[in-house]
Scaffold this active site. Sequence first.
Site, PDB file in Angstrom:
ATOM      1  N   GLY A  57       0.803  -1.222  -0.098  1.00  0.00           N
ATOM      2  CA  GLY A  57      -0.013  -0.098  -0.058  1.00  0.00           C
ATOM      3  C   GLY A  57       0.870   1.139  -0.174  1.00  0.00           C
ATOM      4  O   GLY A  57       2.046   1.320  -0.530  1.00  0.00           O
ATOM      5  N   CYS A  58       0.262   2.233   0.571  1.00  0.00           N
ATOM      6  CA  CYS A  58       0.907   3.714   0.584  1.00  0.00           C
ATOM      7  C   CYS A  58       2.357   3.330   1.271  1.00  0.00           C
ATOM      8  O   CYS A  58       2.364   3.010   2.466  1.00  0.00           O
ATOM      9  CB  CYS A  58       0.090   4.667   1.337  1.00  0.00           C
ATOM     10  SG  CYS A  58       1.056   6.255   1.594  1.00  0.00           S
ATOM     11  N   PHE A  59       3.285   3.711   0.704  1.00  0.00           N
ATOM     12  CA  PHE A  59       4.737   3.626   1.144  1.00  0.00           C
ATOM     13  C   PHE A  59       5.134   4.271   2.379  1.00  0.00           C
ATOM     14  O   PHE A  59       6.118   4.063   3.020  1.00  0.00           O
ATOM     15  CB  PHE A  59       5.915   3.613   0.138  1.00  0.00           C
ATOM     16  CG  PHE A  59       5.830   5.022  -0.674  1.00  0.00           C
ATOM     17  CD1 PHE A  59       5.523   5.992  -0.328  1.00  0.00           C
ATOM     18  CD2 PHE A  59       6.566   4.744  -2.003  1.00  0.00           C
ATOM     19  CE1 PHE A  59       5.366   7.101  -1.262  1.00  0.00           C
ATOM     20  CE2 PHE A  59       6.619   5.814  -2.553  1.00  0.00           C
ATOM     21  CZ  PHE A  59       6.158   6.991  -2.365  1.00  0.00           C
TER      22      PHE A  59
END
Length: 215
Positions: A57-59
Amino acid sequence: MVLRSEILTKKSELPTPDQALPGRESAMPVPEAHFVNGRPLTAPFPAGLQQVLFGMGCFWGAERRLWQQPGVWVTAVGYAGGYTPNPTYDEVCSGLTGHSEVVLVVYNPQETSFEQLLKVFWEAHDPTQGMRQGGDIGTQYRSVIYTFDAAQKAAAMASRESFQAELAKAGYDRITTEIADVPPFYYAEAYHQQYLAKNPNGYCGLGGTGVCLPA
């Protein structure tokens, strides 16, 4: 073949090489040191350390979870798994690079194990969601493990089967995580590196299923 316009609007299909943005030859400038621990963000790393790329997902949130782990020497965020060389964040978000947001994890195998990092990976996100992670929708948020050798790959695949069995007991769908040999890794822009250390109240979409990977 999915049209380029559909990739831009639906965010659920990967582009073909011909559809991907051209990118550029020059690499993204990145800070010399990790914002939290001061260690170098780029190779060469000290002898004996090992590496893996995780996409969950969002890093931003993924990187914070991973740099907090014992035995992790340094982390950095970037893009991998697509076609566009040296992409920008906006290009990756368009869906026309094919890349996933990933975290480079450099770790000391004398202080932690790859299996322990896999446990963190599986339990920190929902690997059944395909081209999204929670409210973050797009191919760049897909779940991936990019391995650096055959032993890592075998361990990752074995852990996927083990976690799949536990997810099934809890009523979850099939795991969609891609496990593959490491592709080219492109560092993300400087402001993304250790973002949540610089912005403690920033967005973090990381969230697991509550299911645990057996030891």
